[in-house]
Design a protein around this motif. Structure first.
Motif, mmCIF file in Angstrom:
data_model
loop_
_atom_site.group_PDB
_atom_site.id
_atom_site.type_symbol
_atom_site.label_atom_id
_atom_site.label_comp_id
_atom_site.label_asym_id
_atom_site.label_seq_id
_atom_site.Cartn_x
_atom_site.Cartn_y
_atom_site.Cartn_z
ATOM 1 N N PHE A 58 16.472 -19.462 -7.677
ATOM 2 C CA PHE A 58 16.173 -20.029 -8.990
ATOM 3 C C PHE A 58 16.043 -18.857 -9.950
ATOM 4 O O PHE A 58 15.350 -17.886 -9.648
ATOM 5 C CB PHE A 58 14.860 -20.808 -8.974
ATOM 6 N N GLN A 65 4.987 -17.844 -16.149
ATOM 7 C CA GLN A 65 4.631 -18.794 -17.208
ATOM 8 C C GLN A 65 4.081 -18.103 -18.448
ATOM 9 O O GLN A 65 3.994 -18.701 -19.520
ATOM 10 C CB GLN A 65 3.645 -19.829 -16.664
ATOM 11 N N LEU A 97 9.861 -21.323 5.453
ATOM 12 C CA LEU A 97 10.500 -21.131 4.144
ATOM 13 C C LEU A 97 9.762 -20.032 3.391
ATOM 14 O O LEU A 97 8.528 -20.034 3.343
ATOM 15 C CB LEU A 97 10.372 -22.409 3.321
ATOM 16 N N LYS A 99 9.676 -18.064 -0.349
ATOM 17 C CA LYS A 99 10.185 -17.860 -1.712
ATOM 18 C C LYS A 99 9.674 -16.506 -2.199
ATOM 19 O O LYS A 99 8.479 -16.304 -2.363
ATOM 20 C CB LYS A 99 9.713 -18.974 -2.640
ATOM 21 N N VAL A 125 4.991 -18.952 0.892
ATOM 22 C CA VAL A 125 5.477 -19.285 2.241
ATOM 23 C C VAL A 125 5.074 -20.723 2.579
ATOM 24 O O VAL A 125 3.956 -21.148 2.269
ATOM 25 C CB VAL A 125 4.891 -18.312 3.292
ATOM 26 N N MET A 126 6.005 -21.471 3.173
ATOM 27 C CA MET A 126 5.699 -22.798 3.724
ATOM 28 C C MET A 126 6.152 -22.827 5.178
ATOM 29 O O MET A 126 7.262 -22.403 5.478
ATOM 30 C CB MET A 126 6.448 -23.903 2.949
ATOM 31 N N ALA A 147 1.067 -21.063 1.533
ATOM 32 C CA ALA A 147 0.358 -19.821 1.210
ATOM 33 C C ALA A 147 1.098 -18.991 0.165
ATOM 34 O O ALA A 147 2.327 -18.902 0.182
ATOM 35 C CB ALA A 147 0.174 -18.991 2.476
ATOM 36 N N LEU A 148 0.318 -18.396 -0.715
ATOM 37 C CA LEU A 148 0.842 -17.471 -1.731
ATOM 38 C C LEU A 148 0.267 -16.074 -1.468
ATOM 39 O O LEU A 148 -0.906 -15.943 -1.111
ATOM 40 C CB LEU A 148 0.426 -17.953 -3.131
ATOM 41 N N GLU A 165 -3.836 -25.799 -5.204
ATOM 42 C CA GLU A 165 -3.002 -24.694 -5.691
ATOM 43 C C GLU A 165 -1.493 -24.902 -5.526
ATOM 44 O O GLU A 165 -0.716 -24.117 -6.047
ATOM 45 C CB GLU A 165 -3.420 -23.393 -4.989
ATOM 46 N N HIS A 170 4.612 -29.717 -6.456
ATOM 47 C CA HIS A 170 5.707 -30.098 -5.557
ATOM 48 C C HIS A 170 5.913 -31.612 -5.468
ATOM 49 O O HIS A 170 6.834 -32.069 -4.794
ATOM 50 C CB HIS A 170 5.495 -29.490 -4.159
ATOM 51 N N TRP A 178 8.849 -32.336 0.129
ATOM 52 C CA TRP A 178 8.201 -31.384 -0.796
ATOM 53 C C TRP A 178 9.075 -30.168 -1.115
ATOM 54 O O TRP A 178 8.625 -29.241 -1.787
ATOM 55 C CB TRP A 178 6.853 -30.875 -0.258
ATOM 56 N N TYR A 184 19.990 -25.619 -2.491
ATOM 57 C CA TYR A 184 20.385 -24.624 -1.500
ATOM 58 C C TYR A 184 21.717 -25.000 -0.853
ATOM 59 O O TYR A 184 21.779 -25.928 -0.038
ATOM 60 C CB TYR A 184 19.285 -24.500 -0.435
HETATM 61 C C1 HEC Z 1 3.682 -24.289 -11.260
HETATM 62 C C2 HEC Z 1 4.152 -25.220 -10.250
HETATM 63 C C3 HEC Z 1 4.137 -24.766 -8.795
HETATM 64 C C4 HEC Z 1 3.068 -24.343 -8.042
HETATM 65 C C5 HEC Z 1 1.630 -24.166 -8.475
HETATM 66 C C6 HEC Z 1 3.594 -24.099 -6.702
HETATM 67 N N1 HEC Z 1 4.936 -24.362 -6.648
HETATM 68 FE FE1 HEC Z 1 6.193 -23.936 -5.093
HETATM 69 N N2 HEC Z 1 7.781 -24.370 -6.262
HETATM 70 C C7 HEC Z 1 7.721 -24.927 -7.528
HETATM 71 C C8 HEC Z 1 9.068 -25.144 -8.028
HETATM 72 C C9 HEC Z 1 9.436 -25.816 -9.363
HETATM 73 C C10 HEC Z 1 9.947 -24.640 -7.043
HETATM 74 C C11 HEC Z 1 11.474 -24.546 -7.146
HETATM 75 C C12 HEC Z 1 11.900 -23.891 -8.470
HETATM 76 C C13 HEC Z 1 11.477 -22.454 -8.660
HETATM 77 O O1 HEC Z 1 11.118 -21.757 -7.709
HETATM 78 O O2 HEC Z 1 11.511 -21.984 -9.800
HETATM 79 C C14 HEC Z 1 9.115 -24.181 -5.938
HETATM 80 C C15 HEC Z 1 9.598 -23.683 -4.742
HETATM 81 C C16 HEC Z 1 8.820 -23.314 -3.677
HETATM 82 C C17 HEC Z 1 9.338 -22.840 -2.416
HETATM 83 C C18 HEC Z 1 10.788 -22.761 -2.010
HETATM 84 C C19 HEC Z 1 11.147 -24.037 -1.270
HETATM 85 C C20 HEC Z 1 11.363 -25.231 -2.168
HETATM 86 O O3 HEC Z 1 10.428 -25.996 -2.414
HETATM 87 O O4 HEC Z 1 12.484 -25.386 -2.650
HETATM 88 C C21 HEC Z 1 8.251 -22.556 -1.636
HETATM 89 C C22 HEC Z 1 8.273 -22.000 -0.232
HETATM 90 C C23 HEC Z 1 7.067 -22.864 -2.409
HETATM 91 N N3 HEC Z 1 7.446 -23.333 -3.644
HETATM 92 C C24 HEC Z 1 5.771 -22.779 -1.930
HETATM 93 C C25 HEC Z 1 4.635 -22.997 -2.711
HETATM 94 C C26 HEC Z 1 3.281 -22.783 -2.224
HETATM 95 C C27 HEC Z 1 2.924 -22.337 -0.831
HETATM 96 C C28 HEC Z 1 2.428 -23.031 -3.277
HETATM 97 C C29 HEC Z 1 0.935 -22.869 -3.341
HETATM 98 C C30 HEC Z 1 0.388 -21.608 -2.899
HETATM 99 C C31 HEC Z 1 3.283 -23.401 -4.402
HETATM 100 N N4 HEC Z 1 4.591 -23.405 -4.000
HETATM 101 C C32 HEC Z 1 2.803 -23.688 -5.654
HETATM 102 C C33 HEC Z 1 6.592 -25.202 -8.235
HETATM 103 C C34 HEC Z 1 5.308 -24.789 -7.895
#
Ligand code: HEC
Length: 198
Positions: A58, A65, A97, A99, A125-126, A147-148, A165, A170, A178, A184
């Motif tokens: 992405f 933000q 997974l 990111k 990480v998921m 986890a972040l 968090e 999601h 989720w 992908y």
């Molecule tokens: C502000 C909103 C937001 C928060 C808070 C958030 N996510 Fe996400 N997440 C997204 C979006 C939208 C995407 C895909 C677009 C991007 O990455 O820009 C994504 C993508 C991901 C991905 C890649 C897989 C996928 O879903 O396509 C992972 C892994 C992930 N997030 C894990 C987490 C975890 C773990 C947390 C909490 C610690 C978290 N995210 C919190 C919005 C969020």
């Protein structure tokens, strides 16, 4: 070479090949256990850049933000789970997974004004959990561990509670477990964009 020798050599090759393949690619459930402590604490796999499959990007034009330079979100999945997803359209137990958040630089290049990796900015990480293993951990639930991590430490998540968090953001991709699977190419799930509900 007589027939039995040929047959024996053939069988030996097959065994060697099978053992080789198994040794090369440990199953996702084994991989999973390497990155999760007994209390459910998650770590970023150190070797994901060379061992996992890169599945997509992405590009976030305004950076995080708060604005600023563009960021890339590069997503990786362990190779077994890519295969499993392509076959079944589901993530198997233990799927990982990642990111990766990248800070970028940009410059005028012969292709145009191009952005490229400059520094790590953290990891999300998921890890898929179909067995509800860590009922007491705030990182696990809704079928995944969440986890972040800050760029400075891949071993200690900053996340305390995924419900507060992670999950709200999601919800639009709830119907695809989720995950934003339609983004992908190697998952071949572009048609699932219709299930995205922002
Ligand atoms: C502000 C909103 C937001 C928060 C808070 C958030 N996510 Fe996400 N997440 C997204 C979006 C939208 C995407 C895909 C677009 C991007 O990455 O820009 C994504 C993508 C991901 C991905 C890649 C897989 C996928 O879903 O396509 C992972 C892994 C992930 N997030 C894990 C987490 C975890 C773990 C947390 C909490 C610690 C978290 N995210 C919190 C919005 C969020």
């Amino acid at each position: 070479m007589n027939h039995s020798l040929i047959a024996f050599t053939g069988a030996a090759c097959l065994v060697a090949l099978t053992v080789g393949v198994l040794a090369e690619s440990p199953s996702y459930s084994k991989t999973y256990e390497k990155y999760v402590q007994s209390d459910g604490t998650i770590m970023v796999p150190q070797d994901y850049r060379t061992k996992f499959t890169f599945i997509g990007t992405f590009s976030v034009a305004g950076g995080d933000q708060s604005g600023g330079q563009a960021q890339f979100h590069q997503v990786y999945l362990d190779p077994d789970s890519v295969e499993h997803y392509r076959r079944t359209r589901e993530f198997p137990d233990g799927a990982i997974l990642i990111k990766e958040l990248q800070k970028t630089r940009a410059t005028k290049m012969t292709t145009g004004h191009a952005s490229f990796w400059d520094d790590d900015a953290g990891w999300f990480v998921m890890i898929k959990d179909t067995k509800d293993r860590f009922k007491d951990s705030g990182l696990w639930g809704d079928g995944w561990g969440w986890a972040l991590f800050d760029a400075s430490d891949r071993t200690k998540p900053t996340t305390k509670n995924y419900k507060a968090e992670c999950i709200a953001c999601h919800v639009p991709s709830r119907k695809t477990d989720w995950v934003h699977v339609w983004a992908y190419p190697s998952l071949e799930a572009k048609d699932r964009f219709k299930d995205f509900n922002p």
